[in-house]
Design a protein around this motif. Structure first.
Motif, PDB file in Angstrom:
ATOM      1  N   ALA A   1       0.831  -1.205   0.000  1.00 18.55           N
ATOM      2  CA  ALA A   1       0.000   0.000   0.000  1.00 18.55           C
ATOM      3  C   ALA A   1       0.866   1.256   0.000  1.00 18.55           C
ATOM      4  CB  ALA A   1      -0.930  -0.006   1.206  1.00 18.55           C
ATOM      5  N   ARG A   2       1.965   1.230   0.762  1.00 20.31           N
ATOM      6  CA  ARG A   2       2.850   2.409   0.821  1.00 20.31           C
ATOM      7  C   ARG A   2       3.439   2.726  -0.549  1.00 20.31           C
ATOM      8  NH1 ARG A   2       4.944  -0.020   5.519  1.00 20.31           N
ATOM      9  NH2 ARG A   2       6.917  -0.455   4.469  1.00 20.31           N
ATOM     10  N   LYS A   3       3.790   1.689  -1.297  1.00 24.63           N
ATOM     11  CA  LYS A   3       4.354   1.904  -2.635  1.00 24.63           C
ATOM     12  C   LYS A   3       3.360   2.629  -3.542  1.00 24.63           C
ATOM     13  CE  LYS A   3       6.391  -0.535  -6.567  1.00 24.63           C
ATOM     14  NZ  LYS A   3       6.719  -1.841  -7.169  1.00 24.63           N
ATOM     15  N   GLU A   4       2.102   2.189  -3.505  1.00 24.49           N
ATOM     16  CA  GLU A   4       1.064   2.820  -4.340  1.00 24.49           C
ATOM     17  C   GLU A   4       0.826   4.265  -3.904  1.00 24.49           C
ATOM     18  OE1 GLU A   4      -3.538   1.972  -5.826  1.00 24.49           O
ATOM     19  OE2 GLU A   4      -2.588   0.643  -4.370  1.00 24.49           O
ATOM     20  N   ILE A   5       0.813   4.489  -2.593  1.00 29.73           N
ATOM     21  CA  ILE A   5       0.576   5.839  -2.070  1.00 29.73           C
ATOM     22  C   ILE A   5       1.731   6.763  -2.440  1.00 29.73           C
ATOM     23  CG2 ILE A   5       0.360   7.194   0.061  1.00 29.73           C
ATOM     24  CD1 ILE A   5      -1.073   4.648   1.231  1.00 29.73           C
ATOM     25  N   ARG A   6       2.955   6.225  -2.381  1.00 25.12           N
ATOM     26  CA  ARG A   6       4.115   7.047  -2.745  1.00 25.12           C
ATOM     27  C   ARG A   6       4.086   7.431  -4.216  1.00 25.12           C
ATOM     28  NH1 ARG A   6       8.127   3.209   0.740  1.00 25.12           N
ATOM     29  NH2 ARG A   6       7.781   4.216   2.766  1.00 25.12           N
ATOM     30  N   GLU A   7       3.619   6.523  -5.054  1.00 21.30           N
ATOM     31  CA  GLU A   7       3.483   6.839  -6.477  1.00 21.30           C
ATOM     32  C   GLU A   7       2.471   7.965  -6.678  1.00 21.30           C
ATOM     33  OE1 GLU A   7       2.465   3.136  -8.292  1.00 21.30           O
ATOM     34  OE2 GLU A   7       4.504   2.333  -8.189  1.00 21.30           O
ATOM     35  N   GLU A   8       1.351   7.885  -5.951  1.00 20.19           N
ATOM     36  CA  GLU A   8       0.334   8.933  -6.039  1.00 20.19           C
ATOM     37  C   GLU A   8       0.885  10.262  -5.520  1.00 20.19           C
ATOM     38  OE1 GLU A   8      -3.027  11.274  -6.371  1.00 20.19           O
ATOM     39  OE2 GLU A   8      -2.443   9.426  -7.406  1.00 20.19           O
ATOM     40  N   ARG A   9       1.668  10.206  -4.433  1.00 17.71           N
ATOM     41  CA  ARG A   9       2.247  11.423  -3.867  1.00 17.71           C
ATOM     42  C   ARG A   9       3.229  12.048  -4.849  1.00 17.71           C
ATOM     43  NH1 ARG A   9       4.376   9.412   0.873  1.00 17.71           N
ATOM     44  NH2 ARG A   9       2.326   9.324   1.800  1.00 17.71           N
ATOM     45  N   GLY A  10       3.998  11.196  -5.547  1.00 19.15           N
ATOM     46  CA  GLY A  10       4.918  11.696  -6.567  1.00 19.15           C
ATOM     47  C   GLY A  10       4.169  12.364  -7.709  1.00 19.15           C
ATOM     48  N   ASP A  11       3.030  11.784  -8.089  1.00 16.28           N
ATOM     49  CA  ASP A  11       2.199  12.377  -9.138  1.00 16.28           C
ATOM     50  C   ASP A  11       1.636  13.719  -8.678  1.00 16.28           C
ATOM     51  OD1 ASP A  11       0.730  11.866 -11.795  1.00 16.28           O
ATOM     52  OD2 ASP A  11      -0.906  12.379 -10.426  1.00 16.28           O
TER      53      ASP A  11
END
Length: 199
Positions: A114-124
């Protein structure tokens, strides 16, 4: 003659298919339905509830509050299935997470997937969201403790009867120094008569 034979065969097939039809009955999700004696949703939910309740009443919890002045932050790691049967450990992990979060006693952080997906969204967001709505990197809360463990079984068979023994061992480990601050164990024993299950 041929027509009568075809009608007879068709009728026989229709009767055979009717006799093999499947019936489905909807039941309440909280209904206990132990059909095979294998690990099921009831075992998962009750074990998670019992073990989390035990963990939150042990000394590590009050010691953490006293030392830090805040609730501990917990993450659930891997639960290994070392049993004789297929057990979906992800549903058990979800049951544990739900009990921890709903207790209101601990803070809870997302797992690595879940953290990986959230970090991708945060980067976006960093590239595309307005400054007022953007969530900056580097603001995550680190877990104080990780809960992990194993599910084991012992199967005793005599003819068509079985005793199925499940042992769930969980432990809570300090992320700071790898200290084990809590170890819990839950045992389930089931007598399965006229069993067709394999070991």
């Amino acid at each position: 003659m041929k027509l009568n034979k075809l009608v007879g065969i068709s009728l026989a097939c229709a009767i055979a298919l009717t006799g093999c039809s499947t019936t489905v009955e909807r039941v309440d999700a909280s209904t206990v339905a132990d059909l095979s004696g294998a690990w099921n949703d009831t075992d998962s939910q009750l074990t998670a509830k019992t073990m989390v309740a035990d963990a939150l009443t042990r000394p590590w919890f009050s010691k953490h509050l006293k030392a830090t002045g805040k609730s501990p932050t917990v993450i659930v790691g891997r639960i290994n299935n070392l049993s004789h049967e297929h057990i979906n450990t992800q549903t058990f992990i979800s049951d544990i997470e739900r009990e921890l979060i709903n207790s209101g006693e601990v803070e809870f952080v997302a797992d690595s997937t879940a953290r990986k997906e959230i970090r991708e969204e945060r980067g976006d967001q960093d590239l595309n969201a307005t400054e007022a709505t953007r969530n900056a990197m580097g603001q995550e809360i680190g877990a104080d403790y990780m809960m992990q463990g194993n599910i084991n079984t012992i199967i005793d068979v005599d003819g068509s009867d079985q005793v199925r023994f499940y042992q769930v061992d969980l432990e809570l480990v300090s992320m700071k120094d790898n200290r084990k601050v809590w170890i819990g164990q839950q045992k389930i024993k089931k007598l399965v008569e006229n069993s067709k299950m394999r070991k």
